[in-house]
Design a protein around this motif. Structure first.
Motif, PDB file in Angstrom:
ATOM      1  N   ALA A   1       2.372 -61.500 -20.326  1.00 45.69           N
ATOM      2  CA  ALA A   1       2.752 -60.944 -21.622  1.00 45.69           C
ATOM      3  C   ALA A   1       3.667 -59.739 -21.426  1.00 45.69           C
ATOM      4  O   ALA A   1       3.461 -58.936 -20.519  1.00 45.69           O
ATOM      5  CB  ALA A   1       1.505 -60.525 -22.385  1.00 45.69           C
ATOM      6  N   LEU A   2       4.670 -59.625 -22.265  1.00 47.49           N
ATOM      7  CA  LEU A   2       5.530 -58.441 -22.210  1.00 47.49           C
ATOM      8  C   LEU A   2       5.775 -57.839 -23.581  1.00 47.49           C
ATOM      9  O   LEU A   2       6.410 -56.804 -23.691  1.00 47.49           O
ATOM     10  CB  LEU A   2       6.863 -58.750 -21.518  1.00 47.49           C
ATOM     11  N   ILE A   3       5.254 -58.463 -24.623  1.00 47.85           N
ATOM     12  CA  ILE A   3       5.475 -57.949 -25.971  1.00 47.85           C
ATOM     13  C   ILE A   3       4.143 -57.779 -26.686  1.00 47.85           C
ATOM     14  O   ILE A   3       3.312 -58.694 -26.689  1.00 47.85           O
ATOM     15  CB  ILE A   3       6.368 -58.905 -26.795  1.00 47.85           C
TER      16      ILE A   3
ATOM     17  N   ARG B   1      -1.111 -57.353 -11.090  1.00 44.01           N
ATOM     18  CA  ARG B   1      -0.733 -58.767 -11.098  1.00 44.01           C
ATOM     19  C   ARG B   1       0.569 -58.872 -11.885  1.00 44.01           C
ATOM     20  O   ARG B   1       0.837 -58.051 -12.766  1.00 44.01           O
ATOM     21  CB  ARG B   1      -1.812 -59.653 -11.712  1.00 44.01           C
TER      22      ARG B   1
ATOM     23  N   GLU C   1     -14.716 -58.748 -13.227  1.00 43.68           N
ATOM     24  CA  GLU C   1     -13.372 -59.293 -13.035  1.00 43.68           C
ATOM     25  C   GLU C   1     -13.313 -59.914 -11.651  1.00 43.68           C
ATOM     26  O   GLU C   1     -13.671 -59.266 -10.675  1.00 43.68           O
ATOM     27  CB  GLU C   1     -12.324 -58.178 -13.187  1.00 43.68           C
ATOM     28  N   ARG C   2     -12.876 -61.174 -11.581  1.00 45.54           N
ATOM     29  CA  ARG C   2     -12.857 -61.840 -10.275  1.00 45.54           C
ATOM     30  C   ARG C   2     -11.669 -61.426  -9.420  1.00 45.54           C
ATOM     31  O   ARG C   2     -11.690 -61.583  -8.207  1.00 45.54           O
ATOM     32  CB  ARG C   2     -12.920 -63.348 -10.431  1.00 45.54           C
ATOM     33  N   ARG C   3     -10.594 -60.927 -10.050  1.00 46.91           N
ATOM     34  CA  ARG C   3      -9.457 -60.430  -9.264  1.00 46.91           C
ATOM     35  C   ARG C   3      -9.855 -59.148  -8.556  1.00 46.91           C
ATOM     36  O   ARG C   3     -10.424 -58.251  -9.162  1.00 46.91           O
ATOM     37  CB  ARG C   3      -8.283 -60.088 -10.188  1.00 46.91           C
TER      38      ARG C   3
ATOM     39  N   GLY D   1      -8.906 -59.052 -18.612  1.00 44.91           N
ATOM     40  CA  GLY D   1      -7.581 -59.191 -19.199  1.00 44.91           C
ATOM     41  C   GLY D   1      -7.569 -58.445 -20.529  1.00 44.91           C
ATOM     42  O   GLY D   1      -8.550 -57.792 -20.900  1.00 44.91           O
ATOM     43  N   PRO D   2      -6.469 -58.527 -21.264  1.00 43.74           N
ATOM     44  CA  PRO D   2      -6.392 -57.822 -22.548  1.00 43.74           C
ATOM     45  C   PRO D   2      -7.507 -58.209 -23.511  1.00 43.74           C
ATOM     46  O   PRO D   2      -8.072 -57.348 -24.194  1.00 43.74           O
ATOM     47  CB  PRO D   2      -5.031 -58.243 -23.102  1.00 43.74           C
ATOM     48  N   ALA D   3      -7.827 -59.509 -23.571  1.00 42.58           N
ATOM     49  CA  ALA D   3      -8.859 -59.947 -24.515  1.00 42.58           C
ATOM     50  C   ALA D   3     -10.229 -59.401 -24.125  1.00 42.58           C
ATOM     51  O   ALA D   3     -10.966 -58.877 -24.969  1.00 42.58           O
ATOM     52  CB  ALA D   3      -8.878 -61.472 -24.585  1.00 42.58           C
TER      53      ALA D   3
ATOM     54  N   GLY E   1     -14.017 -61.130 -17.330  1.00 42.40           N
ATOM     55  CA  GLY E   1     -12.557 -61.104 -17.341  1.00 42.40           C
ATOM     56  C   GLY E   1     -12.009 -59.833 -17.935  1.00 42.40           C
ATOM     57  O   GLY E   1     -12.251 -59.509 -19.092  1.00 42.40           O
TER      58      GLY E   1
ATOM     59  N   GLN F   1       1.881 -56.403 -19.382  1.00 39.89           N
ATOM     60  CA  GLN F   1       0.461 -56.710 -19.574  1.00 39.89           C
ATOM     61  C   GLN F   1      -0.405 -55.790 -18.714  1.00 39.89           C
ATOM     62  O   GLN F   1      -1.474 -55.343 -19.136  1.00 39.89           O
ATOM     63  CB  GLN F   1       0.190 -58.166 -19.225  1.00 39.89           C
TER      64      GLN F   1
END
Ligand SMILES: Cc1cc2nc3c(=O)[nH]c(=O)nc-3n(C[C@H](O)[C@H](O)[C@H](O)COP(=O)(O)OP(=O)(O)OC[C@H]3O[C@@H](n4cnc5c(N)ncnc54)[C@H](O)[C@@H]3O)c2cc1C
Length: 142
Positions: free
Chosen positions: A52-54, A48, A41-43, A20-22, A18, A113
């Motif tokens: 998250a925006l903050i 996307r 990453e499966r995407r 993502g951010p994490a 994955g 994000q």
């Protein structure tokens, strides 16, 4: 996978599922601790819609040792405002001045994000270990 085997520069000791951010932050930390990392990453597509925006102060503090905060802040709005429409009156309010005395980041940081992921992925790529660059499902890594 054919392209997978030519993609990794050295055998992966840490496999991160994955991007993502994490996952990306974990991959950077593992890399900086000396591990050979591979991110999958499966995407297929990088883009996307943002959830998250903050970025909060503590998040920036945690990410700071990874050397990415300058680039994140360059893409962020650290003094966001909102216009409140109260009948015919419009009141502009400052959303981000947290007045926290004990952080280098005493503000909210508005950032997509997707931009966070781009910065973290670029930091991995800049470390020169191509195995850390997210390997997307169904895509050649070249
Ligand atoms: C409406 C909403 C608003 C939010 N606002 C904020 C905010 O303002 N600030 C904030 O900090 N957080 C916010 N969050 C939370 C934030 O979106 C999550 O905390 C963040 O996305 C978590 O990152 P992640 O990397 O753990 O997971 P994700 O962003 O979900 O990334 C996981 C990745 O792993 C991939 N993946 C999953 N399983 C596999 C697999 N088996 N193999 C390969 N790849 C896989 C997925 O495709 C995905 O790309 C919000 C969430 C929501 C829903």
């Amino acid at each position: 996978m054919e392209h997978g085997s030519s993609f990794v520069t050295r055998p992966a000791e840490v496999l991160v599922a994955g991007a993502g951010p994490a996952g990306l932050a974990l991959a950077l930390q593992a890399h900086d601790h000396g591990a050979a990392v591979r991110v999958i990453e499966r995407r297929q597509e990088v883009f996307r819609p943002s959830r998250a925006l903050i970025l909060h102060s503590r998040t920036l503090e945690v990410l700071r040792p990874l050397g990415v905060t300058q680039e994140l802040l360059a893409r962020a709005d650290i003094a966001p405002t909102a216009d409140l429409h109260l009948g015919r009156r419009v009141v502009r309010v400052q959303l981000a001045d947290l007045a926290l005395p004990d952080t280098a980041f005493p503000h909210l940081s508005l950032i997509r994000q997707m931009d966070v992921e781009t910065v973290l992925a670029q930091a991995l790529a800049d470390r020169g270990d191509r195995g850390g660059t997210p390997h997307r499902a169904g895509r050649s890594a070249r």
